[in-house]
Design a protein around this motif. Structure first.
Motif, PDB file in Angstrom:
ATOM      1  N   LEU A  54     -24.026  48.413  49.048  1.00  0.00           N
ATOM      2  CA  LEU A  54     -23.301  48.601  49.989  1.00  0.00           C
ATOM      3  C   LEU A  54     -21.790  48.443  49.927  1.00  0.00           C
ATOM      4  O   LEU A  54     -20.815  49.268  50.156  1.00  0.00           O
ATOM      5  CB  LEU A  54     -23.733  48.213  51.591  1.00  0.00           C
ATOM      6  N   THR A  55     -21.300  47.339  49.553  1.00  0.00           N
ATOM      7  CA  THR A  55     -20.099  46.856  49.786  1.00  0.00           C
ATOM      8  C   THR A  55     -19.247  47.361  48.542  1.00  0.00           C
ATOM      9  O   THR A  55     -18.038  47.547  48.675  1.00  0.00           O
ATOM     10  CB  THR A  55     -20.031  45.443  49.671  1.00  0.00           C
ATOM     11  N   SER A  56     -19.921  47.692  47.534  1.00  0.00           N
ATOM     12  CA  SER A  56     -19.044  48.286  46.236  1.00  0.00           C
ATOM     13  C   SER A  56     -18.759  49.523  46.606  1.00  0.00           C
ATOM     14  O   SER A  56     -17.677  49.965  45.905  1.00  0.00           O
ATOM     15  CB  SER A  56     -20.341  48.332  45.017  1.00  0.00           C
ATOM     16  N   GLN A  57     -19.266  50.214  47.430  1.00  0.00           N
ATOM     17  CA  GLN A  57     -18.651  51.475  47.739  1.00  0.00           C
ATOM     18  C   GLN A  57     -17.224  51.322  48.460  1.00  0.00           C
ATOM     19  O   GLN A  57     -16.223  51.907  48.280  1.00  0.00           O
ATOM     20  CB  GLN A  57     -19.645  52.350  48.908  1.00  0.00           C
ATOM     21  N   ALA A  58     -17.209  50.444  49.454  1.00  0.00           N
ATOM     22  CA  ALA A  58     -16.041  50.114  50.257  1.00  0.00           C
ATOM     23  C   ALA A  58     -14.938  49.577  49.163  1.00  0.00           C
ATOM     24  O   ALA A  58     -13.819  49.680  49.114  1.00  0.00           O
ATOM     25  CB  ALA A  58     -16.169  49.146  51.402  1.00  0.00           C
ATOM     26  N   CYS A  59     -15.458  48.688  48.198  1.00  0.00           N
ATOM     27  CA  CYS A  59     -14.617  47.992  47.324  1.00  0.00           C
ATOM     28  C   CYS A  59     -14.088  49.053  46.305  1.00  0.00           C
ATOM     29  O   CYS A  59     -12.624  49.033  46.016  1.00  0.00           O
ATOM     30  CB  CYS A  59     -15.307  46.875  46.584  1.00  0.00           C
ATOM     31  N   ALA A  60     -14.695  50.032  45.920  1.00  0.00           N
ATOM     32  CA  ALA A  60     -14.451  50.982  44.904  1.00  0.00           C
ATOM     33  C   ALA A  60     -13.378  52.019  45.584  1.00  0.00           C
ATOM     34  O   ALA A  60     -12.434  52.426  44.833  1.00  0.00           O
ATOM     35  CB  ALA A  60     -15.558  51.664  44.206  1.00  0.00           C
ATOM     36  N   TYR A  61     -13.658  52.593  46.797  1.00  0.00           N
ATOM     37  CA  TYR A  61     -12.883  53.682  47.023  1.00  0.00           C
ATOM     38  C   TYR A  61     -11.924  53.382  48.508  1.00  0.00           C
ATOM     39  O   TYR A  61     -10.989  54.216  48.963  1.00  0.00           O
ATOM     40  CB  TYR A  61     -13.852  54.695  47.772  1.00  0.00           C
ATOM     41  N   LEU A  62     -11.904  52.153  49.262  1.00  0.00           N
ATOM     42  CA  LEU A  62     -11.349  52.064  50.247  1.00  0.00           C
ATOM     43  C   LEU A  62     -10.139  50.790  50.328  1.00  0.00           C
ATOM     44  O   LEU A  62      -9.935  50.604  51.497  1.00  0.00           O
ATOM     45  CB  LEU A  62     -12.236  51.773  51.675  1.00  0.00           C
TER      46      LEU A  62
END
Lengths: 221, 78
Positions: A54-62
Motif C-alpha cells: 500500500l505505502t509503496s504506491q504513495a512512496c513511488a508516485y506521490l
C-alpha cells in the motif's frame, strides 16, 4: 491542504451482506472529504493488501506532491494469523481434484490457523515499512488508524488479538499520539460488520469523528 | 533522514551514474538522471548493498526509483 488517504479494504464501501451494506457516502474517507471541502485528496483503498504494498504506491508516485496530511489504515493483513502462506494459497486455489477440494476447505480453518500461525509480514518487516514511510514523507503529518477487529474475531483467527496488539505497539513506537485508538469504542458502539473486521456505517462515523478531532489539533487546516 | 546516509548514497549514485556529485539532489529520480537505466540500476543496488552491508529483496529493488526512496529504505534498515 493536501490529504493522502491510504487504506486497506476497510476504507471502501461494502455491498454485501445486505445487513452490512455501507454506501460510499457513509465511509470515513468520504466523510473527511465533506468536512474539509477545500482540501485536495488522493485516496487508495485496496483489499487484502499489505502495508508495504500500500505505502509503496504513495512512496513511488506521490513524494513530489508533498501532502500536508497522510491518513493510513493498514496492518491487519500483515499481522493476522494464517494457515497457509500466499504462495501456498495460490497453489491450493489453482489445484484441481479431490486433494484440492480437501485443502480448500481448510484454508481458513481456525484449528489449522492456530497450529500454523503464519503471518504474511513479520514484525521486523512491518517496522521497517512504517519507518520508511515516515522518512520519505518527513514533511507530512501522518495519522495512523489503530489496527482493530472485534474481540470475537479471535475465534475465527486464533491469535489475532495478541498479534494485533504487537503491531499496534510498533505503530505507536513511531507515530505516538498520531495513532488513533479505535478498538474499544468500535466494540462498544457496535461499529464492526458481521465479519468482525470491517466497519459498518456507525463505525465509519466514529472513525471520521475521531479523525476530524485529531486533524483539528494539527494546525494544518 | 540522516545526512550521513544521504551523503553516502549520493556518492554512490554519482559514481554509478557518472554525474558530478552536485547534480545528485534529494529530488533526483530515475527520470531525471539520463544514465539511470536498468543496467546501472543493478549496479546501483550492488554498490548500495556493499556499502551498507544490506541485502535487498527483489520487491525493494523494484521500488528504487527516486533518491528519497533509496535513502529512506536504507535508513529503515539501520
Amino acid at each position: 491542504m493536501k490529504i493522502l488517504i491510504l487504506t486497506e479494504s476497510a476504507g471502501n464501501p461494502r455491498s454485501f451482506p445486505v445487513e452490512d451494506m455501507t454506501e460510499l457516502e457513509e465511509t470515513y474517507p468520504y466523510l473527511i472529504r465533506e468536512e474539509y471541502k477545500h482540501a485536495v485528496f488522493w485516496q487508495l483503498s485496496y483489499g487484502n493488501i499489505t502495508t508495504e504494498e500500500l505505502t509503496s504506491q504513495a512512496c513511488a508516485y506521490l513524494t513530489h506532491w508533498n501532502p500536508d496530511l497522510i491518513i493510513v489504515h493498514s496492518g491487519l493483513n500483515d499481522c493476522r494469523p494464517e494457515a497457509f502462506t500466499d504462495f501456498q494459497k495460490y497453489i491450493i486455489t489453482n489445484l484441481s481434484g479431490r486433494l484440492a477440494q480437501y485443502l480448500k476447505k481448510y484454508m481458513y480453518h481456525p484449528k489449522l490457523i492456530k497450529i500454523r500461525k503464519i503471518q504474511r509480514v513479520s514484525a521486523r518487516r512491518f517496522r521497517k515499512t512504517i519507518k520508511k514511510l515516515k522518512l520519505i514523507f518527513n514533511d507530512s503529518n501522518i495519522i495512523w488508524l489503530e489496527i482493530s477487529v472485534d474481540d470475537s474475531y479471535d475465534e475465527i483467527r486464533p491469535g489475532v488479538i495478541r498479534r494485533m496488539a504487537k503491531y499496534n505497539s510498533i505503530l505507536k513506537e513511531f507515530y505516538k499520539d498520531n495513532v488513533i485508538n479505535l478498538q474499544a469504542e468500535l466494540s462498544r458502539e457496535n461499529g464492526f460488520t458481521t465479519d468482525k473486521l470491517h466497519w459498518n456505517s456507525t463505525g465509519h462515523k466514529l472513525v471520521a469523528r475521531k479523525l476530524i478531532e485529531k486533524i483539528n489539533t494539527l494546525n494544518i487546516t | 533522514m540522516s545526512e550521513m546516509i544521504n551523503g553516502r548514497v549520493k556518492n554512490i549514485m554519482s559514481t554509478v551514474f557518472e554525474l558530478p556529485l552536485n547534480q545528485i539532489t534529494n529530488d533526483s529520480t530515475m527520470y531525471s538522471i539520463p544514465k539511470w537505466d536498468s543496467l546501472n540500476h543493478m549496479r546501483l543496488v550492488i554498490a548500495l548493498e556493499e556499502e551498507f552491508n544490506i541485502k535487498f529483496d527483489q520487491e525493494e529493488m523494484e521500488t528504487f526509483i527516486t533518491f528519497k526512496i533509496v535513502s529512506a529504505t536504507i535508513a529503515s534498515y539501520l
